[in-house]
Design an enzyme around this catalytic site. Structure first.
Site, PDB file in Angstrom:
ATOM      1  N   ASN A 151      13.516   4.438   4.670  1.00  0.00           N
ATOM      2  CA  ASN A 151      12.441   3.481   5.082  1.00  0.00           C
ATOM      3  C   ASN A 151      11.375   4.026   5.810  1.00  0.00           C
ATOM      4  O   ASN A 151      11.394   5.147   6.538  1.00  0.00           O
ATOM      5  CB  ASN A 151      13.195   2.356   6.040  1.00  0.00           C
ATOM      6  CG  ASN A 151      12.192   1.403   6.691  1.00  0.00           C
ATOM      7  OD1 ASN A 151      11.434   0.592   5.699  1.00  0.00           O
ATOM      8  ND2 ASN A 151      12.447   1.034   7.782  1.00  0.00           N
ATOM      9  N   HIS A 178       8.443   3.444   9.009  1.00  0.00           N
ATOM     10  CA  HIS A 178       8.261   2.442  10.004  1.00  0.00           C
ATOM     11  C   HIS A 178       7.164   2.822  10.727  1.00  0.00           C
ATOM     12  O   HIS A 178       6.945   4.051  11.057  1.00  0.00           O
ATOM     13  CB  HIS A 178       9.743   2.474  11.115  1.00  0.00           C
ATOM     14  CG  HIS A 178       9.382   1.517  12.180  1.00  0.00           C
ATOM     15  ND1 HIS A 178       9.525  -0.121  11.825  1.00  0.00           N
ATOM     16  CD2 HIS A 178       9.206   1.587  13.430  1.00  0.00           C
ATOM     17  CE1 HIS A 178       9.500  -0.504  13.159  1.00  0.00           C
ATOM     18  NE2 HIS A 178       9.151   0.353  13.971  1.00  0.00           N
ATOM     19  N   MET A 222      11.010  -6.718   4.165  1.00  0.00           N
ATOM     20  CA  MET A 222      11.110  -7.693   5.385  1.00  0.00           C
ATOM     21  C   MET A 222      12.565  -8.103   5.637  1.00  0.00           C
ATOM     22  O   MET A 222      12.751  -8.918   6.341  1.00  0.00           O
ATOM     23  CB  MET A 222      10.189  -8.753   5.651  1.00  0.00           C
ATOM     24  CG  MET A 222       8.671  -8.391   5.460  1.00  0.00           C
ATOM     25  SD  MET A 222       8.355  -7.092   7.064  1.00  0.00           S
ATOM     26  CE  MET A 222       8.329  -8.358   8.553  1.00  0.00           C
ATOM     27  N   SER A 261       0.751  -1.089   0.030  1.00  0.00           N
ATOM     28  CA  SER A 261      -0.147   0.181  -0.159  1.00  0.00           C
ATOM     29  C   SER A 261       0.997   1.388   0.087  1.00  0.00           C
ATOM     30  O   SER A 261       0.522   2.156  -0.537  1.00  0.00           O
ATOM     31  CB  SER A 261      -0.901  -0.165   1.246  1.00  0.00           C
ATOM     32  OG  SER A 261      -0.346   0.344   2.380  1.00  0.00           O
ATOM     33  N   GLU A 284       0.875   6.944   7.020  1.00  0.00           N
ATOM     34  CA  GLU A 284       2.116   6.614   6.203  1.00  0.00           C
ATOM     35  C   GLU A 284       2.130   6.972   4.796  1.00  0.00           C
ATOM     36  O   GLU A 284       2.877   7.617   4.409  1.00  0.00           O
ATOM     37  CB  GLU A 284       2.131   4.984   6.477  1.00  0.00           C
ATOM     38  CG  GLU A 284       2.492   4.370   7.720  1.00  0.00           C
ATOM     39  CD  GLU A 284       2.762   2.906   7.776  1.00  0.00           C
ATOM     40  OE1 GLU A 284       3.487   2.506   6.956  1.00  0.00           O
ATOM     41  OE2 GLU A 284       2.596   2.327   8.875  1.00  0.00           O
TER      42      GLU A 284
HETATM   43  C1  GRF Z   1       3.925  -0.589   6.937  1.00  0.00           C
HETATM   44  O1  GRF Z   1       3.181  -0.560   8.252  1.00  0.00           O
HETATM   45  C2  GRF Z   1       5.286   0.018   7.142  1.00  0.00           C
HETATM   46  O2  GRF Z   1       5.317   0.983   7.739  1.00  0.00           O
HETATM   47  C3  GRF Z   1       5.958  -1.009   7.655  1.00  0.00           C
HETATM   48  O3  GRF Z   1       5.561  -2.371   6.988  1.00  0.00           O
HETATM   49  C4  GRF Z   1       4.101  -2.047   6.453  1.00  0.00           C
HETATM   50  C5  GRF Z   1       4.213  -2.410   4.836  1.00  0.00           C
HETATM   51  O4  GRF Z   1       2.645  -2.064   4.621  1.00  0.00           O
HETATM   52  N1  GRF Z   1       7.305  -1.139   7.337  1.00  0.00           N
HETATM   53  P1  GRF Z   1       2.570  -1.903   2.836  1.00  0.00           P
HETATM   54  O5  GRF Z   1       3.092  -3.251   2.435  1.00  0.00           O
HETATM   55  O6  GRF Z   1       3.111  -0.821   2.459  1.00  0.00           O
HETATM   56  O7  GRF Z   1       1.096  -1.871   2.801  1.00  0.00           O
END
Ligand code: GRF
Length: 193
Positions: free
Chosen positions: A112, A114, A95, A21, A179
């Site tokens: 990044n 977080h 990851m 997302s 985010e």
């Molecule tokens: C997000 O919450 C980001 O902050 C964390 O992993 C999640 C990834 O979500 N690092 P998406 O794949 O961008 O929907």
């Protein structure tokens, strides 16, 4: 990030592992006039990442590297990045932990996002831990990537108030909305825009 500014937009790669997302929000942002970046490559360590669908939808090249042998995958990624003239890397739910060797190659040019107010709650399961500790606020952080996990220089943060009846799931949803706004804002900031 002076070396990135200039007339042409900066070629950027987004690294994902799952839903994507944040990738989607970055792609949308990259298509706006004010964006200093274009997204030219999507990298995933997992061929079933849901986010890979955005590669097809927005006609962006994608590459999958399994990271079974990190050093080999990283070398292949670096050569791909160089070939495509990628100057900025955005990790978005990626990851895998990148090695010092890799980071050195893109020093100061890896970002990044977080889902916590760093330096609090580095690592995984942030929302669970935040709620368990009865915090009043959580939020999200965009930061540079350095050799230590979730510890690089902070670029921007957004606070989110925790509600009395929040669950990790409800909190994560509210933070995710922030985010999606924060990552583009942080990119504008590093380009001094
Ligand atoms: C997000 O919450 C980001 O902050 C964390 O992993 C999640 C990834 O979500 N690092 P998406 O794949 O961008 O929907």
């Amino acid at each position: 990030m002076a070396q990135l500014t200039g007339f042409k937009k900066t070629k950027t790669a987004v690294f994902i592992s799952g839903r994507g997302s944040n990738l989607k929000s970055l792609i949308k942002f990259s298509k706006t006039k004010k964006s200093p970046i274009t997204i030219n490559l999507i990298i995933s360590n997992y061929n079933k990442s849901k986010g890979l669908e955005f590669a097809k939808k927005f006609r962006i090249k994608k590459k999958i590297f399994n990271f079974k042998k990190r050093s080999i995958s990283e070398k292949e990624i670096l050569s791909e990045l160089k070939k495509k003239n990628i100057r900025l890397i955005c990790l978005a739910g990626f990851m895998k932990i990148l090695s010092k060797y890799f980071i050195k190659n893109y020093n100061g040019r890896i970002l990044n996002i977080h889902p916590s107010l760093l330096p609090k709650y580095k690592g995984l399961n942030t929302h669970e831990r935040v709620i368990k500790n009865k915090e009043i606020y959580s939020g999200c952080t965009v930061h540079y990537v350095n050799y230590r996990l979730d510890s690089g220089k902070i670029i921007m943060q957004k606070k989110v108030k925790i509600r009395r009846n929040d669950t990790p799931n409800s909190l994560s949803k509210r933070i995710l909305i922030q985010e999606h706004k924060l990552y583009p804002k942080a990119i504008l900031k590093i380009f001094n825009l």
